[in-house]
Design a protein around this motif. Structure first.
Motif, PDB file in Angstrom:
ATOM      1  N   PHE A 219       0.834  -1.198   0.000  1.00 41.50           N
ATOM      2  CA  PHE A 219       0.000   0.000   0.000  1.00 41.50           C
ATOM      3  C   PHE A 219       0.875   1.256   0.000  1.00 41.50           C
ATOM      4  N   PHE A 220       1.912   1.261   0.840  1.00 45.66           N
ATOM      5  CA  PHE A 220       2.833   2.399   0.878  1.00 45.66           C
ATOM      6  C   PHE A 220       3.605   2.523  -0.441  1.00 45.66           C
ATOM      7  N   LEU A 221       3.969   1.387  -1.024  1.00 47.58           N
ATOM      8  CA  LEU A 221       4.717   1.419  -2.287  1.00 47.58           C
ATOM      9  C   LEU A 221       3.874   2.019  -3.412  1.00 47.58           C
ATOM     10  N   GLU A 222       2.575   1.763  -3.408  1.00 44.00           N
ATOM     11  CA  GLU A 222       1.689   2.364  -4.410  1.00 44.00           C
ATOM     12  C   GLU A 222       1.689   3.889  -4.286  1.00 44.00           C
ATOM     13  N   ILE A 223       1.711   4.371  -3.053  1.00 47.10           N
ATOM     14  CA  ILE A 223       1.763   5.822  -2.838  1.00 47.10           C
ATOM     15  C   ILE A 223       3.059   6.388  -3.412  1.00 47.10           C
ATOM     16  N   ILE A 224       4.155   5.685  -3.163  1.00 45.78           N
ATOM     17  CA  ILE A 224       5.473   6.139  -3.629  1.00 45.78           C
ATOM     18  C   ILE A 224       5.544   6.112  -5.153  1.00 45.78           C
ATOM     19  N   LEU A 229      -0.525  10.039  -5.988  1.00 41.73           N
ATOM     20  CA  LEU A 229      -1.773  10.067  -6.740  1.00 41.73           C
ATOM     21  C   LEU A 229      -2.752   8.987  -6.287  1.00 41.73           C
ATOM     22  N   SER A 230      -2.244   7.842  -5.843  1.00 38.98           N
ATOM     23  CA  SER A 230      -3.118   6.728  -5.454  1.00 38.98           C
ATOM     24  C   SER A 230      -3.995   7.075  -4.253  1.00 38.98           C
ATOM     25  N   ILE A 231      -3.625   8.111  -3.501  1.00 40.35           N
ATOM     26  CA  ILE A 231      -4.446   8.530  -2.357  1.00 40.35           C
ATOM     27  C   ILE A 231      -4.862   9.997  -2.501  1.00 40.35           C
ATOM     28  N   ASP A 232      -4.955  10.455  -3.736  1.00 40.09           N
ATOM     29  CA  ASP A 232      -5.386  11.832  -4.032  1.00 40.09           C
ATOM     30  C   ASP A 232      -4.492  12.874  -3.358  1.00 40.09           C
ATOM     31  N   ALA A 233      -3.187  12.640  -3.417  1.00 36.63           N
ATOM     32  CA  ALA A 233      -2.225  13.617  -2.871  1.00 36.63           C
ATOM     33  C   ALA A 233      -1.071  13.744  -3.856  1.00 36.63           C
ATOM     34  N   HIS A 234      -1.419  13.976  -5.120  1.00 38.97           N
ATOM     35  CA  HIS A 234      -0.403  13.969  -6.168  1.00 38.97           C
ATOM     36  C   HIS A 234       0.631  15.071  -5.956  1.00 38.97           C
ATOM     37  N   ASP A 235       1.905  14.661  -6.056  1.00 37.86           N
ATOM     38  CA  ASP A 235       3.042  15.580  -5.939  1.00 37.86           C
ATOM     39  C   ASP A 235       3.129  16.269  -4.572  1.00 37.86           C
ATOM     40  N   GLY A 237       5.085  16.163  -1.615  1.00 34.02           N
ATOM     41  CA  GLY A 237       6.336  15.551  -1.195  1.00 34.02           C
ATOM     42  C   GLY A 237       6.304  15.017   0.218  1.00 34.02           C
ATOM     43  N   SER A 238       5.645  15.722   1.122  1.00 40.47           N
ATOM     44  CA  SER A 238       5.612  15.280   2.514  1.00 40.47           C
ATOM     45  C   SER A 238       4.838  13.975   2.682  1.00 40.47           C
ATOM     46  N   VAL A 239       3.831  13.755   1.839  1.00 39.73           N
ATOM     47  CA  VAL A 239       3.069  12.512   1.886  1.00 39.73           C
ATOM     48  C   VAL A 239       3.931  11.353   1.380  1.00 39.73           C
ATOM     49  N   VAL A 240       4.639  11.562   0.270  1.00 38.46           N
ATOM     50  CA  VAL A 240       5.517  10.528  -0.283  1.00 38.46           C
ATOM     51  C   VAL A 240       6.652  10.219   0.695  1.00 38.46           C
ATOM     52  N   THR A 241       7.188  11.244   1.337  1.00 37.75           N
ATOM     53  CA  THR A 241       8.244  11.035   2.334  1.00 37.75           C
ATOM     54  C   THR A 241       7.744  10.138   3.460  1.00 37.75           C
ATOM     55  N   ALA A 242       6.540  10.408   3.960  1.00 35.17           N
ATOM     56  CA  ALA A 242       5.974   9.599   5.042  1.00 35.17           C
ATOM     57  C   ALA A 242       5.829   8.145   4.618  1.00 35.17           C
ATOM     58  N   ALA A 243       5.340   7.924   3.377  1.00 36.17           N
ATOM     59  CA  ALA A 243       5.187   6.550   2.889  1.00 36.17           C
ATOM     60  C   ALA A 243       6.537   5.851   2.759  1.00 36.17           C
ATOM     61  N   LEU A 244       7.551   6.575   2.296  1.00 36.83           N
ATOM     62  CA  LEU A 244       8.905   6.008   2.201  1.00 36.83           C
ATOM     63  C   LEU A 244       9.435   5.631   3.581  1.00 36.83           C
ATOM     64  N   GLU A 245       9.243   6.511   4.547  1.00 32.85           N
ATOM     65  CA  GLU A 245       9.747   6.254   5.899  1.00 32.85           C
ATOM     66  C   GLU A 245       9.076   5.037   6.525  1.00 32.85           C
ATOM     67  N   GLU A 246       7.764   4.922   6.364  1.00 34.31           N
ATOM     68  CA  GLU A 246       7.072   3.787   6.974  1.00 34.31           C
ATOM     69  C   GLU A 246       7.329   2.493   6.223  1.00 34.31           C
ATOM     70  N   TRP A 247       7.519   2.562   4.893  1.00 33.31           N
ATOM     71  CA  TRP A 247       7.916   1.353   4.160  1.00 33.31           C
ATOM     72  C   TRP A 247       9.256   0.866   4.698  1.00 33.31           C
ATOM     73  N   SER A 275      12.185  16.752  -6.581  1.00 32.90           N
ATOM     74  CA  SER A 275      12.646  18.104  -6.233  1.00 32.90           C
ATOM     75  C   SER A 275      12.562  18.360  -4.737  1.00 32.90           C
ATOM     76  N   ASP A 276      12.072  17.383  -3.998  1.00 34.74           N
ATOM     77  CA  ASP A 276      11.917  17.494  -2.544  1.00 34.74           C
ATOM     78  C   ASP A 276      13.057  16.733  -1.867  1.00 34.74           C
ATOM     79  N   SER A 277      13.882  17.424  -1.087  1.00 37.82           N
ATOM     80  CA  SER A 277      15.040  16.773  -0.467  1.00 37.82           C
ATOM     81  C   SER A 277      14.620  15.709   0.549  1.00 37.82           C
ATOM     82  N   GLY A 278      13.474  15.911   1.194  1.00 40.87           N
ATOM     83  CA  GLY A 278      12.987  14.904   2.134  1.00 40.87           C
ATOM     84  C   GLY A 278      12.673  13.596   1.445  1.00 40.87           C
ATOM     85  N   VAL A 279      12.049  13.683   0.279  1.00 41.51           N
ATOM     86  CA  VAL A 279      11.754  12.490  -0.523  1.00 41.51           C
ATOM     87  C   VAL A 279      13.058  11.819  -0.952  1.00 41.51           C
ATOM     88  N   GLN A 280      14.010  12.603  -1.409  1.00 39.26           N
ATOM     89  CA  GLN A 280      15.281  12.057  -1.887  1.00 39.26           C
ATOM     90  C   GLN A 280      16.024  11.307  -0.780  1.00 39.26           C
TER      91      GLN A 280
END
Length: 447
Positions: A219-224, A229-235, A237-247, A275-280
């Motif tokens: 589920f987290f990987l789909e977000i990443i 976009l899979s959870i209506d939060a396209h682009d 960065g803070s949402v993708v970062t959270a999914a990466l951290e919990e994965w 472009s988001d350093s947290g995501v990177q």
């Protein structure tokens, strides 16, 4: 389920921000008075989505409690303050959270916030365990109803801290559906982020089967993969970062990641271009973890051919063997990591450049030499003549105990615990078995 979770937490093969714990230091009568009174005009004129700084927490009436307030209840030497005053305050807050008919939305958010800070700063399992029949449904109701962003976010943080405190092997089943639905359907970015972190915490500490754990990781990987976009939060960065951290946290609890690696590494490498350093950084740390997990100790009865180049020796003499390839284009990956470790573009802020430099130097090092963890040093110790190796990153728990963060799985778990417990991490490490079981410690040598 409990045995599986305990094995995952104890496994050494494969598992923050600075903040001070704080609680409201008002008496029970004052707390009840504030809870039942209407919001003042100052609160009404203030933007309700304002995020508090690390030094203050704003209440519904527009006032702020000081970071020193925690000392009044938790650490006071004043003879007039009972040693167990925090317990009385905790039970008052629980009553206010549970008694929804006599509370306002802002009042519940205040009480949830204070409750969370108390259980972060004190190990309160015995104090909350008998209240869970009423407390948990009330917290979940605040999350489900999402009357305001503030109430939902404080409830999610309260839930995560409660899960780590309880160390229960059956709470996951009670909260999973609500958390997944909140991640998917909430219209608030902040709520989605808090729900992702609470969902990861529940999956790791709340008693899941191996199959359930993998489902949450997917589920987290789909977000990443979809950039949110899979959870209506396209682009976002803070949402993708959270999914990466919990994965990354959940991956530390899986002994064999070979099957999951192919899809995951492609997603993480792609996020290096964000472009988001947290995501990177979060993507890079997961890449380093995948490489680290591709090596395991040589078995006693295992024999490798003399031509094998897939063996490395750790500083303590353990033979580590490469079990599978992580990424088929490793040369290109090393090139990308080099660029991030030495980035000089003025389009990147000075602060972000510093963050990228320090993190990706370590990440690149581990991709090239997977047995080297974060902050690995090749410098020579003048006394021993040996390289310092790993273990330069340490967390001192008390006079006699420290945690050496010499593996990426340890760093993932440390960061997750600090997100949930903040400054209360060291206190929980001392008293909460769920926390100390999660990270092995070493005794400090006496000089």
């Amino acid at each position: 389920m409990h045995d599986l979770r305990r094995q995952a937490l104890e496994s050494g093969k494969t598992v923050s921000r600075k903040a001070r714990s704080r609680v409201v230091s008002t008496t029970s009568s004052k707390a009840n008075s504030r809870l039942n009174s209407p919001a003042q005009s100052r609160a009404a004129s203030r933007n309700p989505s304002r995020q508090g700084s690390d030094d203050e927490e704003y209440l519904s009436d527009g006032t702020a409690w000081s970071t020193n307030s925690i000392d009044d209840i938790l650490n006071s030497d004043d003879a007039d303050v009972p040693a167990d005053a925090w317990k009385q305050e905790l039970h008052t807050r629980i009553e206010q959270i549970v008694d929804r008919k006599r509370s306002s939305t802002d009042g519940r958010a205040d009480s949830l916030n204070a409750y969370t800070h108390i259980i972060m700063a004190r190990y309160a399992k015995d104090d909350i365990e008998n209240c869970m029949t009423e407390l948990l449904p009330s917290i979940l109701r605040s999350i489900k109803s999402e009357t305001t962003e503030r109430e939902a976010v404080t409830a999610l943080k309260a839930l995560a801290a409660t899960i780590v405190t309880l160390d229960s092997d059956d709470i996951y089943d009670s909260v999973a559906d609500t958390l997944k639905r909140t991640v998917s359907n909430s219209e608030s970015t902040h709520t989605k982020i808090s729900a992702i972190h609470a969902y990861g915490t529940a999956a790791f500490f709340g008693g899941t089967s191996e199959e359930e754990l993998e489902d949450v990781m997917n589920f987290f990987l789909e977000i990443i993969e979809s950039d949110g976009l899979s959870i209506d939060a396209h682009d976002e960065g803070s949402v993708v970062t959270a999914a990466l951290e919990e994965w990354g946290l959940l991956a530390t609890g899986v002994d064999d990641l070979e099957e999951a690696t192919e899809a995951a590494i492609e997603a993480f490498v792609e996020q290096l271009q964000s472009s988001d350093s947290g995501v990177q950084v979060a993507a890079g740390e997961n890449i380093a973890l995948l490489y680290e997990k591709s090596y395991t100790e040589l078995e006693d009865d295992e024999v490798l051919s003399e031509e094998s180049d897939d063996e490395e020796e750790t500083r303590h003499g353990a033979k580590m063997v490469k079990r599978y390839n992580v990424y088929r284009r490793q040369d290109q990956l090393l090139h990308d990591l080099d660029e991030l470790a030495n980035i000089s573009s003025r389009r990147v802020s000075k602060k972000d450049r510093k963050t990228l430099h320090s993190n990706f130097a370590d990440i690149r090092n581990s991709v090239e030499k997977p047995t080297r963890g974060p902050k690995y040093s090749t410098a020579l110790d003048q006394d021993t003549g040996m390289t310092y190796g790993g273990g330069r990153m340490k967390v001192k728990i008390n006079r006699n105990v420290e945690v050496r963060i010499d593996k990426w799985w340890k760093l993932q778990r440390l960061n997750a615990l600090r997100r949930v417990l903040q400054a209360g991490f060291t206190h929980h490490f001392d008293e909460n078995e769920a926390v100390s079981r999660c990270l092995p410690f070493s005794m400090l040598s006496k000089r």
